[in-house]
Design a protein around this motif. Structure first.
Motif, mmCIF file in Angstrom:
data_model
loop_
_atom_site.group_PDB
_atom_site.id
_atom_site.type_symbol
_atom_site.label_atom_id
_atom_site.label_comp_id
_atom_site.label_asym_id
_atom_site.label_seq_id
_atom_site.Cartn_x
_atom_site.Cartn_y
_atom_site.Cartn_z
ATOM 1 N N VAL A 270 0.727 -1.437 0.591
ATOM 2 C CA VAL A 270 -0.124 -0.638 0.299
ATOM 3 C C VAL A 270 0.877 1.806 0.291
ATOM 4 C CG1 VAL A 270 -1.436 1.236 1.282
ATOM 5 C CG2 VAL A 270 -1.687 -1.501 1.248
ATOM 6 N N CYS A 271 1.892 1.456 1.114
ATOM 7 C CA CYS A 271 2.481 2.858 1.004
ATOM 8 C C CYS A 271 3.872 3.213 -0.065
ATOM 9 C CB CYS A 271 3.194 2.240 2.705
ATOM 10 S SG CYS A 271 4.843 1.801 2.608
ATOM 11 N N LEU B 124 7.028 -3.537 -5.983
ATOM 12 C CA LEU B 124 6.673 -2.646 -4.497
ATOM 13 C C LEU B 124 7.900 -4.428 -4.551
ATOM 14 C CD1 LEU B 124 3.027 -2.634 -3.730
ATOM 15 C CD2 LEU B 124 5.455 -0.632 -3.942
#
Ligand code: FES
Length: 355
Positions: free
Chosen positions: A305-306, A337
């Motif tokens: 997510v981040c 990611l």
């Protein structure tokens, strides 16, 4: 590569009975590195009982204002948020990484746009920063905020919201929606779902079609609100969203561990230096595999997510289990990611310096 820096807690105060606002002092020599765009977030890290806790919190202050402020909703059993609420004190230091994230506004004084904000619960934190910045920096633009909560007593930043309304009475519309409190008007009761978005849009945006929307909340709310806005005519690229928490995985939402995933000789490039380690086919992701070899790579949520773990694939190939943190253009440009990545090539070179 971004790194954690110790920042001092300059102030702390309750927002609601289950949330706190924390101000972090940024020394003058770090202010360039910690400058941010409205809507971005800060990865934070503390050590508790021998364990490292990492979380990401959105900034609620506006660019150019110091100290930086974040809003923390206290989750029952949430190790970091309970520590932040109960123990963290003014004068304490916590480790903070410079701001990041693609959910942000790019204000331009020459624009005259109509913006919408949809926020649920603590999802107001980045939307507040975006809204306050747009109203400050785009004098001809308007903003309508639709803010969902269970009840008024759990509504964060209510004083700021009314202060902004008083400051910009003609350019800011505020509409609260409460799911567990009786309301005189049906439009103010319920949840921010697709039907509510249609009702609010019809009631508040008649004659002034919106140009852009900023949506922040849990994943089900994001999906429903974003889809409804696109149905109402906003181009998908004008609907910006930020999920908080790690989205629940639904059946089929993430690929199975790819059968072709291989072990690999991995090289990471950070601050111009190269580090090497070998990854096994059984390793879950690049970040954990590196840690097993004593190499610490940046991460925070480990849930895709981040985007704190964002890096660029310079050589080789990976598959990502999930991706909520990268924009389509970033994936196309070769960014991944690392917390979600497993190699599918025998050699892999990941570049943390490319931005
Ligand atoms: S650590 Fe948050 S997306 Fe990888």
């Amino acid at each position: 590569m971004k790194q954690y820096h110790p920042l001092t807690v300059a102030a702390k105060r309750p927002e609601t009975r289950d949330s706190v606002r924390i101000a972090l002092e940024v020394p003058a020599e770090l202010q360039d590195e910690f400058s941010f765009q409205a809507g971005q977030h800060l990865p934070v890290s503390v050590k508790r009982d021998g364990k490292t806790l990492r979380r990401t919190y959105s900034i609620c202050s506006v660019p150019g204002d110091w100290p930086l402020e974040i809003g923390v909703r206290v989750q029952a059993g949430g190790a970091f948020s309970e520590y932040a609420a109960d123990e963290l004190a003014v004068g304490d230091e916590i480790l903070v990484m410079p701001p990041g994230g693609q959910f942000h506004a790019e204000p331009d004084a020459g624009k005259a746009k109509t913006y919408l904000g949809f926020a649920a619960g603590s999802g107001i934190t980045p939307v507040l920063s975006i809204m306050a910045t747009i109203l400050r920096d785009e004098p001809d633009s308007r903003f309508a905020l639709f803010y969902g909560n269970r009840r008024q007593s759990t509504t964060m930043f209510i004083d700021e919201l009314f202060a902004l309304k008083n400051r910009y009475p003609d350019r800011l519309q505020l509409q609260f929606v409460f799911s567990q409190e009786d309301q005189e008007f049906p439009i103010a009761a319920g949840r921010l779902d697709a039907d509510k978005v249609r009702d609010l849009y019809t009631a508040f945006c008649r004659g002034t079609p919106a140009d852009e929307a900023f949506v922040c909340g849990p994943d089900t709310m994001i999906d429903a609100v974003s889809a409804a806005l696109v149905e109402l005519g906003l181009p998908p690229e004008a609907v910006h969203s930020e999920r908080f928490g790690v989205p629940r995985k639904t059946k089929g939402s993430a690929p199975e561990k790819a059968a072709e995933t291989t072990g690999a000789a991995v090289t990471v490039v950070m601050d111009g230096h190269r580090k090497h380690f070998d990854m096994d086919p059984s390793d879950d992701n690049v970040v954990d595999a590196a840690a097993e070899h004593g190499i610490e790579l940046p991460y925070s949520c480990k849930g895709g997510v981040c985007a704190t773990c964002r890096c660029h694939v310079r050589e080789g190939e990976v598959v990502m289990a999930t991706n909520y943190g990268l924009e389509p253009w970033e994936v196309e440009a070769g960014f991944v990611l690392a917390c979600q990545s497993r190699p599918v090539s025998a050699e892999l070179v990941l570049d943390y310096d490319k931005t």
